[in-house]
Structure formats: structure tokens, C-alpha cells
Design a protein around this motif. Sequence first.
Motif, short mmCIF file in Angstrom:
data_model
loop_
_atom_site.label_atom_id
_atom_site.label_comp_id
_atom_site.label_asym_id
_atom_site.label_seq_id
_atom_site.Cartn_x
_atom_site.Cartn_y
_atom_site.Cartn_z
N GLU A 572 -19.28 -20.33 14.73
CA GLU A 572 -20.63 -19.81 14.97
C GLU A 572 -20.84 -18.62 14.04
O GLU A 572 -20.09 -17.65 14.07
CB GLU A 572 -20.79 -19.35 16.43
CG GLU A 572 -22.19 -18.88 16.77
CD GLU A 572 -22.32 -18.46 18.22
OE1 GLU A 572 -22.98 -17.43 18.47
OE2 GLU A 572 -21.74 -19.14 19.10
N GLU A 573 -21.86 -18.71 13.18
CA GLU A 573 -22.08 -17.66 12.20
C GLU A 573 -22.79 -16.46 12.85
O GLU A 573 -23.25 -16.52 13.98
CB GLU A 573 -22.91 -18.19 11.03
CG GLU A 573 -24.28 -18.69 11.43
CD GLU A 573 -25.05 -19.20 10.23
OE1 GLU A 573 -24.89 -18.61 9.14
OE2 GLU A 573 -25.81 -20.17 10.37
N ASP A 574 -22.84 -15.37 12.07
CA ASP A 574 -23.45 -14.13 12.53
C ASP A 574 -24.94 -14.36 12.81
O ASP A 574 -25.68 -14.85 11.97
CB ASP A 574 -23.28 -13.05 11.46
CG ASP A 574 -23.73 -11.68 11.96
OD1 ASP A 574 -24.24 -11.61 13.09
OD2 ASP A 574 -23.55 -10.69 11.22
N VAL A 582 -15.02 -17.22 15.63
CA VAL A 582 -14.01 -17.97 14.85
C VAL A 582 -13.03 -18.62 15.82
O VAL A 582 -12.98 -18.28 17.01
CB VAL A 582 -13.27 -17.04 13.87
CG1 VAL A 582 -14.26 -16.43 12.87
CG2 VAL A 582 -12.53 -15.93 14.61
N ARG A 583 -12.27 -19.55 15.25
CA ARG A 583 -11.23 -20.24 16.03
C ARG A 583 -9.97 -20.28 15.19
O ARG A 583 -10.00 -20.59 14.01
CB ARG A 583 -11.70 -21.65 16.39
CG ARG A 583 -10.64 -22.46 17.15
CD ARG A 583 -11.08 -23.89 17.37
NE ARG A 583 -12.26 -23.95 18.24
CZ ARG A 583 -13.27 -24.78 18.06
NH1 ARG A 583 -13.26 -25.60 17.02
NH2 ARG A 583 -14.30 -24.79 18.89
N VAL A 592 -15.08 -11.81 15.85
CA VAL A 592 -14.54 -10.77 14.98
C VAL A 592 -15.73 -10.12 14.26
O VAL A 592 -16.78 -10.75 14.08
CB VAL A 592 -13.55 -11.34 13.95
CG1 VAL A 592 -12.31 -11.90 14.62
CG2 VAL A 592 -14.21 -12.41 13.09
N PRO A 593 -15.60 -8.88 13.83
CA PRO A 593 -16.69 -8.25 13.08
C PRO A 593 -16.95 -8.99 11.77
O PRO A 593 -16.02 -9.32 11.04
CB PRO A 593 -16.19 -6.83 12.83
CG PRO A 593 -15.14 -6.59 13.87
CD PRO A 593 -14.51 -7.92 14.11
N THR A 594 -18.19 -9.25 11.50
CA THR A 594 -18.54 -9.98 10.28
C THR A 594 -18.10 -9.23 9.04
O THR A 594 -17.71 -9.84 8.05
CB THR A 594 -20.07 -10.20 10.24
OG1 THR A 594 -20.46 -10.87 11.45
CG2 THR A 594 -20.47 -11.02 9.05
N SER A 595 -18.12 -7.89 9.11
CA SER A 595 -17.73 -7.10 7.94
C SER A 595 -16.24 -7.16 7.69
O SER A 595 -15.79 -6.73 6.63
CB SER A 595 -18.18 -5.65 8.13
OG SER A 595 -17.58 -5.11 9.30
N TYR A 596 -15.45 -7.68 8.65
CA TYR A 596 -14.01 -7.75 8.48
C TYR A 596 -13.55 -9.05 7.86
O TYR A 596 -12.37 -9.21 7.58
CB TYR A 596 -13.31 -7.57 9.84
CG TYR A 596 -13.08 -6.14 10.24
CD1 TYR A 596 -14.12 -5.23 10.22
CD2 TYR A 596 -11.82 -5.70 10.63
CE1 TYR A 596 -13.92 -3.91 10.58
CE2 TYR A 596 -11.61 -4.37 11.00
CZ TYR A 596 -12.67 -3.48 10.96
OH TYR A 596 -12.47 -2.18 11.31
N VAL A 599 -16.70 -15.09 4.75
CA VAL A 599 -17.05 -16.40 5.34
C VAL A 599 -17.37 -17.39 4.24
O VAL A 599 -18.06 -17.06 3.26
CB VAL A 599 -18.25 -16.24 6.30
CG1 VAL A 599 -18.64 -17.59 6.87
CG2 VAL A 599 -17.90 -15.26 7.41
N PHE A 600 -16.87 -18.62 4.40
CA PHE A 600 -17.19 -19.73 3.52
C PHE A 600 -17.77 -20.84 4.38
O PHE A 600 -17.04 -21.53 5.11
CB PHE A 600 -15.92 -20.24 2.80
CG PHE A 600 -15.19 -19.16 2.06
CD1 PHE A 600 -15.58 -18.78 0.79
CD2 PHE A 600 -14.10 -18.52 2.66
CE1 PHE A 600 -14.88 -17.78 0.12
CE2 PHE A 600 -13.41 -17.54 1.99
CZ PHE A 600 -13.80 -17.16 0.71
N LEU A 601 -19.07 -21.01 4.35
CA LEU A 601 -19.74 -22.04 5.13
C LEU A 601 -19.80 -23.34 4.34
O LEU A 601 -20.03 -23.35 3.13
CB LEU A 601 -21.16 -21.60 5.51
CG LEU A 601 -21.27 -20.37 6.42
CD1 LEU A 601 -22.73 -20.05 6.66
CD2 LEU A 601 -20.55 -20.62 7.73
#
Length: 612
Positions: A572-574, A582-583, A592-596, A599-601
Motif C-alpha cells: 500500500e503506497e503513501d 510493506v510486507r 514504515v515512514p515513507t522517507s525511510y 519505493v519501486f512501484l
Amino acid sequence: MKAVTMLRRRSEFFVFLDSVRSVKSEKEEQKEEEQLSPCEEYLQVLLQMKMTSADQFDNLEKHTQWGIEYLEKYTKFVKERSEIETNYAKQIRNLSKKYQPKKNSREEEESKYTFCRAFLTTLNELNDYAGQHEVIAENLTSQIIAELSRYLQELKSERKSHFHEGRKAQQHIESSWKQLESSKRKFERDCKEADRAQQYFEKMDADINVTKADVEKARQQAQMRHQMAADSKNDYSSYLQKFNQEQNEHYFTVIPNIFQKLQDMEEKRIERIGACMKTFADVDRQVLPIVGKCLDGMTKAAESIEPKSDSKQVVESYKSGFEPPGDVEFEDYGQAMKRTASDTSLTNPREAKEKSAGKSKGKLWPFIKNKNKLSLKLGSGPEDFSHLPPEQRRKKLQGKLDELNKDIQKEMDQRDALTKMKDVYVKNPQMGDPTSVDPRLSEIGQNIEKLQSEVQKFEGWLAEVEERMPSKSDTHRRSGLYETQNNTTVGNNCAQDRESPDGSYTEEQNSETQVKANINPNPTSTTPEFDDEFDDEEALPTIGTCKALYPFEGHNEGTIAVAEGELLYVIEEDKGDGWTRVRRNEDEEGYVPTSYVEVFLETNAKGAMTYI
């Protein structure tokens, strides 16, 4: 006939004698009046002098009263000036107190900057400056106001005494004048009575028809009147001599002395005003050196401001110790990629948790899940300051160690002092019981041991942080893995590693996804079953992958711990709240924090991904 003629001639003779006597009497009276006129003129002059003296007393009384009022006016002026100085000093002190730094942690932070220290110095100097204005007010009150108030009472009393003395002298001379006037009138009256008695006697004596007894009686009456006139003349002469003497003393001794005293009093009053005016200026002049020092202190404080030093303090205060990330790797989508296991991925969830816990850097993120939405809650930092960036954590640990060492030194000083006291008691038992010091020594020993254990604990944390701090000689290491089309060949291509926030290095895969080998006894089963840890939702399909840029502990509900460089599935994206779901495997998933993470969609995300 002859006798009648003689009687007629005798009668005519007496008539003629009476006429001569009357003329003579008129001439004598006129002569006497002419003789008295200089005396009367003198007395008239004296009267004018008396009136002039009284007028001068009135003028002097008005002038001296005005002088006292003027002195009171000046006293009131100095009093108002003193009140102004007092109020000004009070306002300056309140202003300085208002802008003094408060007793909190912010004060310690402000004390690091030169401009804050300069402003604090300025406030302290301003407080001293206010104190000098209080000194001015106190000196004005003690040296001028109090002195003038006391002098005013003395001046009023002295003035009253002088004018009372002058009025007394004036009353005395007026009383002498009245006595002189009374004696003069009595003398004049007695002289007139003596003249009338003499005329009556002569008339009786010339009258042949008057008996001898009547003539004798008239003669005795005239003699008595002449005696009374002589006595009145002596009295008048005596009073006149006395008055002239008193008047001379009055106008040449008494009144000049009184006027001289009034003049001296007036000169002293003017001199006192001049001295007070000089003191008024000296009071200000006396505090000028100290006021100048206060102003010099403010100037030095302003000159001590160092902009570069303050900017360096800002850098040191907010320096995190993070290294900038490396170059973004190139992802080659031209090749068919299979999600295979990476040599550098953390495939063991527990191992990933332990690594993330050991390299934890970020802040605590207390979140509560509520229908896929998270809310931030405030939390307190841990004892080891692990929620801070490495550089700030190192400074905090070092500061804590310094505090502990100071406490240890203080306890050791107390122990040494008590030991010396015990030695004195041992040598001189009369001064005290040596055993009375033992409980305190035991307590201090325990405190020292406790503080030393704390020091060892913080030294261990400090050593851990310093080991993880990156050095300037560290270089970026690059590595990458490419998947082959048959999902078995792994190659290195355009991969690089990234530095975590705490300075450690991990290798990163070039693949979009992290593939974990899962031995499945049933080869036909290609779709894994996931245990949904969120009871209110079904298992979501993966829509891409992500790589952890920094470690995240994930202590709170709904979050998941990740290690730096770990590859995870994105399910599930931000959605704008700063969190990505994430899994890791079929058992673990969370936010998890998006800034950490990076992401590769996938462009064509499938409903689910399988583990090989």
C-alpha cells in the motif's frame, strides 16, 4: 477832688501796666513757641525715622518670607527629582528582570551563543545602571532634601527670633516716645497754668480794691504753679535726655544689629541654596564613573559578539552525523527479472529486528492503527538517547558522563573530608566518636559505586556511538545484482550501497523486489497463503518493492521494524500521511515512514506475488 484824681490816675496806670504785661506775655509766649519749634522739628524727624524703620521691617519681613518660600520651592524640586530617579530605576530594574532568561533548558541552549551572552551582560549592566540612579535618589534625599528640611526649620525659627527682637525694640522706643510726649504736654500745661496764675496774681496785686489776703493767696497760687512748671520742666528734660539716648541706641545700635543679623541670615540662606545646587550636580557626577563602566560593559558585550562562532554553534547543535546518500542506482527494466534471494538481503526477520535495534537511530514513532490511518503520539526519549542522531547522541552521552564525573568527584571530596574528620576523632576522642562517621562513609561509598556503574554504562553507549560514527576516509562501496531471465543467474550491475543515518554500510540489490527462497513441498502450489496480521482486512497484493534507506525500530502497534538496506514488498503506497505499508513475508507486514525507504512501484502490478 484831689484824691479822686489820684485814684483815677492810679487806675489808668494799672490798666496800662496790664496792657504792657499782656503784650509782654504774648511776646514771651511767641518767643517760647519759637524756642520750642526746633525741638518739635527734631521730634518730627524722629517720628519720620520711626515710621521709616517700621516700613523697613515690613519690607524685610516680606523679603525674608519670600526667601523661605523660595527655599521650600527648591526643596520640592529636588524631592520630585529624587522621585523621578527612584521610579526610573524601578522601571529599569523591572525591564531588566522581564527580559532575563528563564530557568529552563532553553537558558543553557541560549548561553552557547555570543549574542545571547552579550544581551545577558547588557541586562546585568542595565541593572547596575539602575542601581546608580537609586544611589542618586538616595544621595539627593540624604544630602539635600533632609538638610534643607532641617535648615528650613532653623531658618524660620531664627527669622522669627530676629523680627521678635526688632518688634520689641520698636515697642520700647515707641513707649519712650509716648513718655516723652506725655511729659512734654504736662510741662506745657504746667507752664500755661503758671503763666495764668502769675497774671492773676499781678492783676490781684494791682487791684486796689482786692484785699491783701486775696493777693497773698494769688501769690501763693502763682508760686505753686511756677514750682509745678519747674518740676514738669525737669521731668520733661529728663525724659527727653533719656529718649534721645535710647533713640540713639535704637537707631545706631539695636536696629543695625537686628538688620545685620537678618542680612547674615539671608546670606546664609543664599549660600545654602548655592551649596545645595552644587551638591545636586556632584551627586550626578559621583556616579558617572560607575555609569561609564556600565556603558563600557555594554559596549564590550556588543563587541564580543562573534557571528561565525554563533553559526558554528548552530552547526554543532544540529549536526546529525548522517552521511549524504550515494548516487541513485540505475535500474535496467530491459531485462526480464525474477525475484530471487539476494546475498545481501536480510532474509531472517528476527535477525533484521536485532540489526535494526542495534543500529537504531531514528525517533520513536508511537502510532496507533485505526482503519489504515496512523496518528502520532508524543513519547519520552530513552535513557541512552538512541532517538537522537549519532552526533547529537554522542554530545548528550558525553554531557551525561561529565555530569556523572562531577557528581563522583563531589562524593569523593565528601568522603575525603569525612575520612580526615574520622582520623581527627581517632587521634582526639574527646572531639567526637569515630564510629559516628561510618554510616555516612558507607552511604557515600554506595553512591560512588552507583555513579561509577552509571559511568560505565554511558561509556559503553558512547563507545558504541563512536564506533558507528563514519570517518572521513570511508568510501562508498558499490555492488549490484542482476537477475537473469531463468531466475537463477544473479549478476552485478550498477548497484551501490548507501550509508545509514548512523554511519553503517550495507549493500543494496539492483532488483526491484527481494525474492526469498521458500522450500515448498508441494511444487504445484505457487500462490502462498499469508496470515493477515490486521484482523479487519484481507491480504493485500504487492504493488512493488522498496529498500530501507535507514533503520527503523517500529516499536508501536501497526509499524514494522526494518534494517538499513533491507528489501521489502510494498502492499500500500503513501496516501499523503507519510507512511507506506510493506510486507516482509507472509507473517510480517506493517507501516514504515515513507522517507525511510526508496519505493519501486511496478507498472503492471499483479494481484499477488509468489515466493520462490
